[in-house]
Design an enzyme around this catalytic site. Sequence first.
Site, PDB file in Angstrom:
ATOM      1  N   ARG A 172       0.823  -1.206   0.000  1.00  0.00           N
ATOM      2  CA  ARG A 172       0.000   0.000   0.000  1.00  0.00           C
ATOM      3  C   ARG A 172       0.863   1.266   0.000  1.00  0.00           C
ATOM      4  O   ARG A 172       0.674   2.154  -0.831  1.00  0.00           O
ATOM      5  CB  ARG A 172      -0.931   0.028   1.231  1.00  0.00           C
ATOM      6  N   ILE A 173       1.788   1.359   0.942  1.00  0.00           N
ATOM      7  CA  ILE A 173       2.636   2.555   1.028  1.00  0.00           C
ATOM      8  C   ILE A 173       3.602   2.603  -0.144  1.00  0.00           C
ATOM      9  O   ILE A 173       3.827   3.664  -0.743  1.00  0.00           O
ATOM     10  CB  ILE A 173       3.404   2.593   2.365  1.00  0.00           C
ATOM     11  N   THR A 192      -6.079  -2.361   8.324  1.00  0.00           N
ATOM     12  CA  THR A 192      -4.899  -2.484   7.464  1.00  0.00           C
ATOM     13  C   THR A 192      -4.723  -3.934   7.009  1.00  0.00           C
ATOM     14  O   THR A 192      -5.399  -4.846   7.492  1.00  0.00           O
ATOM     15  CB  THR A 192      -3.617  -2.038   8.201  1.00  0.00           C
ATOM     16  N   ARG A 249      -6.409  -9.031  16.671  1.00  0.00           N
ATOM     17  CA  ARG A 249      -6.278  -8.735  15.245  1.00  0.00           C
ATOM     18  C   ARG A 249      -6.680  -9.907  14.344  1.00  0.00           C
ATOM     19  O   ARG A 249      -6.792  -9.745  13.135  1.00  0.00           O
ATOM     20  CB  ARG A 249      -4.854  -8.284  14.908  1.00  0.00           C
ATOM     21  N   THR A 289       9.737   2.931   6.424  1.00  0.00           N
ATOM     22  CA  THR A 289       8.389   3.499   6.546  1.00  0.00           C
ATOM     23  C   THR A 289       7.618   2.809   7.667  1.00  0.00           C
ATOM     24  O   THR A 289       6.495   2.332   7.490  1.00  0.00           O
ATOM     25  CB  THR A 289       7.611   3.384   5.221  1.00  0.00           C
ATOM     26  N   CYS A 323       2.352   6.490  10.728  1.00  0.00           N
ATOM     27  CA  CYS A 323       1.392   7.483  10.242  1.00  0.00           C
ATOM     28  C   CYS A 323       0.770   8.252  11.401  1.00  0.00           C
ATOM     29  O   CYS A 323       0.570   9.465  11.324  1.00  0.00           O
ATOM     30  CB  CYS A 323       0.308   6.801   9.403  1.00  0.00           C
ATOM     31  N   THR A 374      -0.940   1.108  20.082  1.00  0.00           N
ATOM     32  CA  THR A 374      -0.256   2.036  19.201  1.00  0.00           C
ATOM     33  C   THR A 374       1.053   2.440  19.847  1.00  0.00           C
ATOM     34  O   THR A 374       1.110   2.693  21.048  1.00  0.00           O
ATOM     35  CB  THR A 374      -1.101   3.287  18.896  1.00  0.00           C
TER      36      THR A 374
END
Length: 481
Positions: A138-139, A319, A334, A258, A289, A347
């Site tokens: 995706r990124i 995600t 998850r 990233t 992000c 997070t």
Amino acid sequence: MTVNEDSFTNWKNREEIAESMIPIIGKLHRERDVTVLLHSRSLVNKSVVSILKAHRFARQIAGEELSVTETLPFLQALAALDLGPSQIDIGMLAATYRSDDRGLSVAEFTAEAVAGATGENKIECREGRDVVLYGFGRIGRLVARLLIEKAGSGNGLRLRAIVVRGGGDQDIIKRASLLRRDSIHGQFQGTITVDEANNKIIANGNEIQMIYADDPAAVDYTAYGIKDAILIDNTGKWRDREGLSKHLRPGIAKVVLTAPGKGDVPNVVHGVNHDMIKPDETILSCASCTTNAIVPPLKAMADEYGVRRGHVETVHSFTNDQNLLDNYHKAERRGRSAPLNMVITETGAASAVAKALPDLDAKITGSSIRVPVPDVSIAILSLQLERETTREEVLDYLRNVSLTSPLKRQIDFISAPDAVSSDFIGSRHASIVDAGATKVDGDNAILYLWYDNEFGYSCQVIRVVQYVSGVEYPTYPAPVA
């Protein structure tokens, strides 16, 4: 003539003016490596309607719509100057010209405001810097779109190669198709062809080599003519210095991750601490992000009001890490179906604040809930300030930060009363302050911060890469510190 006809005639006139701006903007970008902005929004490769909408959006920030009749003279003045590579905000030129009482002409004022980009002061165009993407998820695909978009005159960043694990039949065709069409971000703006025989994707004339490898140590980039490149690892497989050092192969000079870095890997939020990167640093991280969404407004609030403590709750889109339907997952919760549930998870953004803002003497805690939307998240930042204030004062301050401060590329501001998450798909800012949702009571402030956790974050990654590569050009007029 009726009022409606007057309005339509006015619209057609503005369309004509916006249409006349496009070749000027394009020529400045292609021939001089100048990016024309309007309140931090690039006007390069934009349609007539997009240019008019960018002018109208200024009303939400500055209180009144900016007219193309007002900005065109500044654009024409720029075209007459001997400009070097730079970013020039014609919205800011128009705004500062309004408040200037010296009686200068538009041409005189413009020449003075951008003097650092002209004559002996200007930066000379330099050879482009090679970039390699390691991973194409995706990124990775959004970063690829941005790199291709910003190729411009060819003197900036050049996407030379993409490294992926070996796939099956028609692998490169399928990957090119994913670059061409995106269910969230729409069609690629341009043309894409595939040279299957040579494993190349040609996007808007940029030849991109597809390299198949299961191990970073198996690649010699110089064999593809790649030199002194910046490699962007968007797999997240390696996060510490030892793991990321595997990428430092022949042809690769620096590695940018990233995802949040571990250990002594610097976590960089562009606009906040990017200027602390050491010239000889070869490995760095762009953090997450969410970290990019909360750190710029947190810094802004700390600079003006001081912060004693804070808590951030992120309501985050699901995600690829989560399961489509209930299935085994190594992490708690998850494994439950992402599109059918709200999922409480952790997070690391709160702990990452300390790396990006080491001088902030305030405890920041955080938690996260994944929700069934595919993109755009919101961070609810609750702060105890060091002094009392009012909602009006905070909103005026943050509006000005989004317009004129060094953080204006990171922080956006919206006052639309009916804004929802999908409105921010494609936002290039790290964080968008929702004025209507902001709450202030004495020394307590709660900010609601929207962010496109895919595209906005990818823009931050590109800004970091531009900075470390030396092709992040100065912006004029200079932001107010």
